[in-house]
Scaffold this active site. Structure first.
Site, short mmCIF file in Angstrom:
data_model
loop_
_atom_site.label_atom_id
_atom_site.label_comp_id
_atom_site.label_asym_id
_atom_site.label_seq_id
_atom_site.Cartn_x
_atom_site.Cartn_y
_atom_site.Cartn_z
N ARG A 106 0.89 -1.18 0.00
CA ARG A 106 0.00 0.00 0.00
C ARG A 106 0.92 1.22 0.00
O ARG A 106 1.71 1.40 0.94
CB ARG A 106 -0.89 -0.01 1.24
CG ARG A 106 -1.63 1.29 1.44
CD ARG A 106 -2.73 1.20 2.46
NE ARG A 106 -3.87 0.49 1.92
CZ ARG A 106 -5.11 0.57 2.42
NH1 ARG A 106 -5.35 1.34 3.47
NH2 ARG A 106 -6.10 -0.09 1.88
N HIS A 133 -7.22 0.94 -6.58
CA HIS A 133 -7.43 0.05 -5.43
C HIS A 133 -8.11 -1.23 -5.95
O HIS A 133 -9.28 -1.50 -5.66
CB HIS A 133 -8.30 0.76 -4.39
CG HIS A 133 -8.30 0.11 -3.04
ND1 HIS A 133 -7.51 -0.97 -2.72
CD2 HIS A 133 -9.00 0.40 -1.91
CE1 HIS A 133 -7.73 -1.31 -1.47
NE2 HIS A 133 -8.63 -0.50 -0.95
N GLN A 136 -10.05 -3.86 -3.65
CA GLN A 136 -11.36 -3.41 -3.18
C GLN A 136 -12.44 -3.75 -4.20
O GLN A 136 -13.55 -4.17 -3.85
CB GLN A 136 -11.32 -1.89 -2.95
CG GLN A 136 -12.64 -1.33 -2.45
CD GLN A 136 -13.00 -1.86 -1.07
OE1 GLN A 136 -12.17 -1.84 -0.17
NE2 GLN A 136 -14.21 -2.36 -0.90
N ASP A 223 -17.33 7.24 -1.76
CA ASP A 223 -16.12 7.03 -0.94
C ASP A 223 -15.82 8.38 -0.28
O ASP A 223 -16.41 9.41 -0.65
CB ASP A 223 -14.96 6.56 -1.85
CG ASP A 223 -13.71 6.19 -1.07
OD1 ASP A 223 -13.79 6.02 0.17
OD2 ASP A 223 -12.63 6.06 -1.69
N CYS A 262 -16.40 1.55 0.40
CA CYS A 262 -15.26 0.67 0.72
C CYS A 262 -14.84 0.78 2.18
O CYS A 262 -14.19 -0.12 2.69
CB CYS A 262 -14.09 0.99 -0.20
SG CYS A 262 -13.41 2.65 0.03
N ARG A 290 -13.73 -8.72 1.38
CA ARG A 290 -12.29 -8.48 1.16
C ARG A 290 -11.51 -9.76 1.49
O ARG A 290 -10.57 -10.12 0.79
CB ARG A 290 -11.78 -7.33 2.05
CG ARG A 290 -12.34 -5.96 1.75
CD ARG A 290 -11.93 -5.44 0.39
NE ARG A 290 -10.49 -5.43 0.17
CZ ARG A 290 -9.67 -4.46 0.56
NH1 ARG A 290 -10.15 -3.39 1.15
NH2 ARG A 290 -8.37 -4.51 0.32
#
Ligand code: CP
Ligand code: NVA
Length: 304
Positions: A106, A133, A136, A223, A262, A290
């Site tokens: 990340r 991402h 996700q 988001d 998310c 996830r």
């Protein structure tokens, strides 16, 4: 299923068949886990995780996912690595390739992932960058498949910031035959190149009108307005009140539309508490998924 790609940095590396296959495999692994446990598909395999930024879901789902498949994960904060003292990405990639079977990172800057993957001889997975991402989106499309029983023809409305998660969702739509209407303020649109690429295989519409975007949508997504790489509090003023997902906006969508986020979320900013905690919200299934999608992805990249 073995993926053709060595790395997963954006989602664009996957074919439509591989993308849908990963989702179906995740659903199988979820059922298997709930029936008593997964087979040790990744026995003796290791994952090294590098975090330049905080994480709850990504870190825990990768680590627990490895353990549920019989493997092991090492978690590294980049501050604790020689990377933070100037060791090159190239040397880091080459070193880790001698110890471990896969790297998940990340990072702030997507270029760092590109470099890492160029110099690593093992797969590199993007656990979130400023640009994408992908992990996700595997979980998001798994959730859509579970709730709507299909992906092809699903209409997704994205409302808010055209950010890293939005960019990956655009690839997800293109790979699955879903369409997207994306409502953002001017200047906050998703990545142009990604939109253009995706438009070759599906309908991706950009607008500044959130109510129009949500019209007839099966899925409404938003988001945070302040991503980790871009958290200037002044940004928020550009989004509120117009780009908030609230009951009025949800009314514009289909009656049985689901709401997704998310997480982490800022309640009563990008989404009202009444929506995120309401009956249309599927955020906890989305967060749980996830775990299942990380496992399908890892197995498809590093299983012997
Ligand atoms: N959605 C997501 O990636 O969450 P974390 O930042 O907690 O990993
Ligand atoms: N867009 C958010 C997603 C967090 C999971 C960020 O980049 O911080």
């Amino acid at each position: 299923m073995k993926l053709k790609t060595k790395n997963l940095l954006t989602l664009a590396e996957l074919s439509p068949k591989e993308f849908v296959g990963l989702i179906d495999e995740s659903i199988k692994l979820k059922k298997e886990l709930k029936k008593g446990g997964n087979k040790p598909l990744l026995k003796n395999k290791t994952l090294t995780m590098i975090f330049q930024k905080p994480s709850t879901r990504t870190r825990v789902s990768f680590e627990i996912g490895m353990s549920q498949l019989g493997g092991y994960a090492v978690n590294l904060s980049s501050n604790d690595m020689q990377l933070s003292r100037g060791e090159s990405v190239e040397d880091t990639a080459k070193t880790l390739s001698r110890y471990t079977d896969c790297i998940m990172a990340r990072v702030y800057d997507h270029d760092l992932l590109e470099k890492l993957s160029q110099h690593a001889t093992i797969p590199v997975i993007n656990g979130l960058s400023d640009a994408f991402h992908p992990c996700q989106i595997l979980a998001d499309f798994m959730t859509i498949k579970e709730k709507k029983k299909k992906l092809q023809g699903i209409k997704i409305a994205w409302v808010g910031d055209g950010n890293n998660v939005c960019n990956s969702m655009i690839y997800g739509a293109a790979l699955s035959g879903a369409s997207m209407s994306i409502a953002t303020p001017k200047g906050f649109e998703p990545d142009k190149k990604t939109v253009k690429e995706a438009q070759k295989s599906t309908k991706i519409k950009l607008t500044t009108d959130p109510i129009a975007a949500a019209k007839n949508a099966d899925v409404v997504v938003t988001d945070t307005y302040s991503s980790i790489h871009n958290d200037d509090p002044k940004r928020i003023k550009k989004f509120l009140p117009k780009y908030q997902v609230n009951p009025k906006l949800m009314k514009s969508a289909n009656k049985d539309a689901i709401f997704m986020h998310c997480l982490p979320a800022k309640r009563d900013q990008e989404v009202t508490s009444s929506v995120i905690d309401g009956p249309q919200s599927v955020i906890w299934d989305e967060a749980e998924n996830r775990l299942h999608t990380q496992k399908a992805l890892l197995a498809s990249l590093i299983r012997a």
